[in-house]
Design a protein around this motif. Structure first.
Motif: not given
Length: 357
Positions: A61-73, A119-124
């Motif tokens: 649920l913390y999946f983001t639309q950032a570039p692949l390397s940033q997303r996996m980190i 960090i975007p939702p769902p945050r903490n």
């Protein structure tokens, strides 16, 4: 006219369906992550293990639309955070007060870190939820490594599936839009984190002192209310939470009437997760209707379908009401600018005095 608009706003919020750019791909991926964990637990006749791994799989649920390397980190660090939160909650679950303190510390750290890195939702939210569930599991020191390992495996499975999804399905990933927001002062995040940390400590302690079976649901309900961006939004989420839980308990009763077991139960939970992720960005109150049976099946049914629906409905509604009231009260403090500003000044003053000494 204005009065009419004010009266209609809360009602409209229950039926309003917001527009979103989220496609069905991601809700399907979330359902697959949850379903695989439960399926493996069912295959090896260890449903409790599947449920624990399922808790870790929520890191998707913390999946983001950032570039692949940033997303996996980002996902990998969230997976580590899940493991640490569950481990800390498990280690202090032997004592009601200790468990509440541990949850408060985790809530403080998770809110401060997610705010610091924006960090975007769902945050903490899910870091606290994972820790709260851990404090509700009976303390058995010899089983803590196994339980933490299962949660970690579920989290890493989601990271792996997110990688394959990113490479083979979501090939065209747009750069994330820059979100304009007011830059918070450094001390504001500390004050907010302290308030939320204390609220989670208090919520779980109240549940434990009242000897409620599912005391962990009180801080979860309170934190869900505190996700509101302002006081009006906080009150609105409170109404949605209570209304959604009432309707969700009715849905739970209907599902239990079917007496689902084995593969049918796995399928139901996976479908619930899919529906939740599909509609939660469109209407929170509607999503809570499906969140209610999902959390019940995951948290209350580790050893099979032996739920007394009448006792469960009474307990869950009471937990939700207590948690929602705490959430609204703490939300007032959280969004009280004068109070927050005064606390900021006191923290700055204390830091200056420490430097001088």
């Amino acid at each position: 006219m204005k009065l009419h608009h004010r009266l209609n706003t809360p009602i409209q919020s229950f039926i309003e369906i917001k527009k979103t750019e989220r496609l069905w791909h991601f809700p399907f991926l979330a359902g697959i992550c949850v379903g695989i964990c439960l399926l493996i637990g069912w295959f090896f006749d260890q449903p409790a293990y599947g449920n624990l791994a399922c808790i870790g799989s929520l890191v998707i649920l913390y999946f983001t639309q950032a570039p692949l390397s940033q997303r996996m980190i980002h996902l990998s660090m969230c997976a580590l955070g899940f493991s640490l939160a569950f481990a800390l909650g498990s280690l202090f679950s032997f004592n009601h007060f200790g468990g509440a303190v541990a949850l408060g510390v985790i809530a403080f750290l998770s809110h401060y870190i997610t705010s610091y890195f924006d960090i975007p939702p769902p945050r903490n939210f899910f870091f606290v939820m994972v820790a709260a569930v851990a404090t509700s599991i009976p303390f058995e020191a010899e089983l803590i490594p196994l339980r933490v390992g299962l949660v970690t495996m579920g989290a890493m499975l989601s990271v792996l599936l997110a990688f394959f999804y990113s490479v083979f399905i979501a090939r065209k990933v747009q750069e994330p839009k820059v979100r304009r927001k007011l830059k918070k002062k450094r001390y504001t995040s500390i004050v907010e984190s302290l308030i939320i940390g204390f609220a989670m400590f208090l919520a779980l302690l109240i549940g434990n002192l009242l000897d409620l079976k599912s005391a962990y649901w009180i801080p979860i309900s309170a934190l869900a209310i505190l996700q509101g961006k302002d006081l009006i939004h906080t009150r609105q989420r409170n109404l949605h939470r209570i209304f959604g839980t009432f309707v969700g308990m009715g849905l739970t009763w209907l599902i239990l009437f079917l007496e689902p077991n084995g593969l049918l139960l796995v399928l139901i939970i996976a479908v619930l997760q899919f529906i939740i992720e599909l509609i939660i960005v469109r209407n929170y109150g509607l999503a809570v209707i499906f969140i209610t049976p999902l959390t019940i099946f995951l948290a209350e049914n580790s050893a099979g379908m032996t739920i007394n629906i009448n006792d469960l409905m009474q307990a869950r509604i009471l937990d939700t009401i207590i948690g929602s009231l705490i959430g609204v009260l703490v939300g007032w403090f959280l969004h009280h600018q004068i109070l927050v500003s005064n606390l900021e000044k006191k923290i700055r003053g204390a830091k200056l005095r420490l430097k001088r000494n």
